[in-house]
Design a protein around this motif. Structure first.
Motif, PDB file in Angstrom:
ATOM      1  N   UNK A 130      55.111 -21.496 -41.188  1.00 30.52           N
ATOM      2  CA  UNK A 130      55.405 -22.240 -42.411  1.00 30.52           C
ATOM      3  C   UNK A 130      55.333 -21.372 -43.671  1.00 30.52           C
ATOM      4  N   UNK A 131      55.206 -20.064 -43.499  1.00 28.36           N
ATOM      5  CA  UNK A 131      55.096 -19.165 -44.650  1.00 28.36           C
ATOM      6  C   UNK A 131      56.457 -18.937 -45.280  1.00 28.36           C
ATOM      7  N   UNK A 132      56.504 -19.020 -46.602  1.00 28.37           N
ATOM      8  CA  UNK A 132      57.743 -18.746 -47.330  1.00 28.37           C
ATOM      9  C   UNK A 132      57.913 -17.229 -47.423  1.00 28.37           C
ATOM     10  N   UNK A 133      58.724 -16.672 -46.524  1.00 28.00           N
ATOM     11  CA  UNK A 133      58.890 -15.223 -46.438  1.00 28.00           C
ATOM     12  C   UNK A 133      60.142 -14.728 -47.148  1.00 28.00           C
ATOM     13  N   UNK A 134      60.687 -15.531 -48.051  1.00 31.64           N
ATOM     14  CA  UNK A 134      61.863 -15.098 -48.800  1.00 31.64           C
ATOM     15  C   UNK A 134      61.578 -13.765 -49.486  1.00 31.64           C
ATOM     16  N   UNK A 135      62.469 -12.811 -49.320  1.00 33.58           N
ATOM     17  CA  UNK A 135      62.290 -11.493 -49.917  1.00 33.58           C
ATOM     18  C   UNK A 135      61.541 -10.517 -49.044  1.00 33.58           C
ATOM     19  N   UNK A 136      61.092 -10.966 -47.869  1.00 33.92           N
ATOM     20  CA  UNK A 136      60.393 -10.076 -46.935  1.00 33.92           C
ATOM     21  C   UNK A 136      61.364  -9.696 -45.819  1.00 33.92           C
ATOM     22  N   UNK A 137      62.116  -8.633 -46.066  1.00 35.29           N
ATOM     23  CA  UNK A 137      63.164  -8.233 -45.135  1.00 35.29           C
ATOM     24  C   UNK A 137      63.036  -6.786 -44.673  1.00 35.29           C
ATOM     25  N   UNK A 138      62.214  -6.001 -45.374  1.00 32.20           N
ATOM     26  CA  UNK A 138      62.079  -4.589 -45.064  1.00 32.20           C
ATOM     27  C   UNK A 138      60.586  -4.216 -45.039  1.00 32.20           C
ATOM     28  N   UNK A 139      60.265  -3.134 -44.359  1.00 31.37           N
ATOM     29  CA  UNK A 139      58.879  -2.656 -44.428  1.00 31.37           C
ATOM     30  C   UNK A 139      58.471  -2.430 -45.873  1.00 31.37           C
ATOM     31  N   UNK A 143      54.894  -4.100 -49.797  1.00 38.03           N
ATOM     32  CA  UNK A 143      54.174  -3.651 -50.994  1.00 38.03           C
ATOM     33  C   UNK A 143      54.505  -4.478 -52.228  1.00 38.03           C
ATOM     34  N   UNK A 144      55.369  -5.464 -52.103  1.00 34.71           N
ATOM     35  CA  UNK A 144      55.762  -6.285 -53.243  1.00 34.71           C
ATOM     36  C   UNK A 144      54.587  -7.158 -53.688  1.00 34.71           C
ATOM     37  N   UNK A 145      54.268  -7.189 -54.991  1.00 35.65           N
ATOM     38  CA  UNK A 145      53.145  -8.010 -55.475  1.00 35.65           C
ATOM     39  C   UNK A 145      53.267  -9.487 -55.138  1.00 35.65           C
ATOM     40  N   UNK A 146      54.469  -9.962 -54.806  1.00 35.21           N
ATOM     41  CA  UNK A 146      54.628 -11.364 -54.412  1.00 35.21           C
ATOM     42  C   UNK A 146      53.788 -11.708 -53.191  1.00 35.21           C
ATOM     43  N   UNK A 147      53.461 -10.685 -52.392  1.00 33.50           N
ATOM     44  CA  UNK A 147      52.735 -10.937 -51.150  1.00 33.50           C
ATOM     45  C   UNK A 147      51.262 -10.536 -51.259  1.00 33.50           C
ATOM     46  N   UNK A 148      50.740 -10.671 -52.492  1.00 32.32           N
ATOM     47  CA  UNK A 148      49.332 -10.370 -52.735  1.00 32.32           C
ATOM     48  C   UNK A 148      48.435 -11.248 -51.855  1.00 32.32           C
ATOM     49  N   UNK A 149      47.404 -10.620 -51.270  1.00 28.45           N
ATOM     50  CA  UNK A 149      46.372 -11.330 -50.512  1.00 28.45           C
ATOM     51  C   UNK A 149      46.929 -12.051 -49.275  1.00 28.45           C
ATOM     52  N   UNK A 150      47.942 -11.454 -48.636  1.00 31.83           N
ATOM     53  CA  UNK A 150      48.568 -12.132 -47.494  1.00 31.83           C
ATOM     54  C   UNK A 150      48.581 -11.306 -46.207  1.00 31.83           C
ATOM     55  N   UNK A 151      48.278 -10.008 -46.264  1.00 29.99           N
ATOM     56  CA  UNK A 151      48.574  -9.111 -45.138  1.00 29.99           C
ATOM     57  C   UNK A 151      47.328  -8.756 -44.344  1.00 29.99           C
ATOM     58  N   UNK A 152      47.437  -8.844 -43.016  1.00 30.47           N
ATOM     59  CA  UNK A 152      46.448  -8.304 -42.091  1.00 30.47           C
ATOM     60  C   UNK A 152      47.090  -7.156 -41.322  1.00 30.47           C
ATOM     61  N   UNK A 153      46.391  -6.024 -41.259  1.00 24.19           N
ATOM     62  CA  UNK A 153      46.944  -4.855 -40.593  1.00 24.19           C
ATOM     63  C   UNK A 153      45.790  -3.966 -40.130  1.00 24.19           C
ATOM     64  N   UNK A 154      46.045  -3.166 -39.116  1.00 22.88           N
ATOM     65  CA  UNK A 154      45.028  -2.267 -38.583  1.00 22.88           C
ATOM     66  C   UNK A 154      44.737  -1.126 -39.559  1.00 22.88           C
ATOM     67  N   UNK A 155      43.751  -0.325 -39.211  1.00 20.47           N
ATOM     68  CA  UNK A 155      43.285   0.739 -40.087  1.00 20.47           C
ATOM     69  C   UNK A 155      44.263   1.908 -40.149  1.00 20.47           C
ATOM     70  N   UNK A 156      44.013   2.794 -41.096  1.00 17.17           N
ATOM     71  CA  UNK A 156      44.805   4.020 -41.206  1.00 17.17           C
ATOM     72  C   UNK A 156      44.567   4.939 -40.016  1.00 17.17           C
TER      73      UNK A 156
END
Length: 336
Positions: A130-139, A143-156
């Motif tokens: 149900x997430x509004x992912x408009x504008x999320x089309x590329x890796x 980094x777009x500020x629109x997706x602040x506080x939304x990402x889970x990812x593994x460590x460096x």
């Protein structure tokens, strides 16, 4: 089903010739289907596969310590960066094989034959349904500020992420990649933790809206006997990035002949077997990956989850060549 296929099709296959004896394998893969392949290779050739399993880094360190006296014939692991590290560290030797060179595309093998890919996997974006992912089309959009506080990812420290960043260095250069890392870190919903399955479960649990994970992890959940795992998979929607330009980032599992292999001919025969139709089918079905040989079927779940897509055709050897730069950029810009 695939156990039966192995039993009934061996006699009909044209398998690489090898003398009776042994081949010593160090592998960072630990799947039951791989064991069935070792048994199939022995049945077809008379060569016994002796296996030592561990993490890729531990196996490479073992090879370095053993030096000229190492018993290992074949090193197998996931991720082109690991394979390139082994090659650059002098742990592998180049081999010439008409079978391998004809069946495995040049972009999926070492330029001097020091390793060859046998499976492919993509690293994709996964979001809650149900997430509004408009504008999320590329890796790059991660980094777009629109997706602040939304990402889970593994460590460096995760090599899959290092290879992804290495591909971004090729596509966008060091400076833009550094800016991308800073934006990605700013958008993280939590500090990096857990594995790829953990990122997917976090999205399903509402702890974040976006995850980056390898394709086979979601496929495993979707094919699980546990309804709770299938429910997690059902809560996820997949975005295949960069479909209008270079394509989705694809990595590999592969193997190479060890630098001091005492059973070199058997090692080459073993790699040629892994490129056979039989082995490619088992690899693809058992771990929900794509084969590297054209014309080999893959698990239906991959079509259900990912469909047809454009894959980045970058030479995967670049991931290892750029790994140190990638890790440096990640650490210097706040990716823990």
């Amino acid at each position: 089903m695939f156990v039966r296929i192995v039993a009934f099709t061996l006699v009909a296959l044209s398998l690489p010739a090898a003398a009776d004896g042994e081949v010593n394998l160090y592998t960072a893969r630990h799947y039951d289907a791989d064991t069935r392949l070792y048994e199939a290779f022995h049945e077809a050739t008379g060569v016994t596969v002796n296996v030592i399993e561990d993490k890729a880094g531990a196996l490479m360190e073992r090879m370095r310590i053993e030096g000229d006296n190492s018993p290992v014939d074949v090193f197998m692991t996931a991720d082109a960066s690991n394979l390139m590290s082994a090659a650059l560290g002098g742990l592998l030797q180049g081999v010439s094989s008409a079978v391998l060179e004809s069946r495995i595309p040049a972009s999926l093998r070492h330029p001097d034959g020091e390793w060859f890919a046998f499976t492919r996997r993509a690293r994709v974006i996964m979001v809650s349904r149900d997430f509004d992912s408009a504008g999320l089309e590329r890796y790059e959009d991660l980094a777009d500020p629109r997706f602040d506080d939304t990402i889970c990812i593994r460590s460096s420290g995760n090599i899959y992420n290092q290879s992804l960043v290495a591909s971004l260095i090729v596509a966008n250069g060091d400076d833009d990649t550094a800016r991308w890392v800073r934006g990605l870190v700013a958008n993280m919903a939590r500090e990096p933790e857990s594995n790829d399955t953990g990122q997917i479960k976090a999205v399903a649990a509402g702890q974040c809206e976006i995850a980056v994970a390898n394709t086979y992890y979601l496929a495993r959940l979707a094919r699980s006997d546990d309804q709770a795992n299938r429910d997690i998979a059902d809560a996820i929607r997949v975005i295949m990035p960069n479909q209008d330009d270079r394509g989705v980032h694809v990595n590999i599992s592969g193997a190479g002949v060890a630098a001091h292999a005492p059973n070199r001919d058997n090692a080459i025969a073993f790699l040629e077997f892994l490129a056979s139709d039989l082995a490619q089918q088992v690899f693809a079905e058992s771990n929900n990956e794509w084969p590297v040989v054209d014309g080999i079927a893959h698990a239906v779940v991959l079509d259900d989850l990912y469909g047809d897509f454009v894959a980045d055709d970058i030479d995967v050897a670049v991931f290892g060549a750029n790994r140190a730069r990638a890790l440096g950029i990640m650490e210097e810009n706040g990716w823990k």
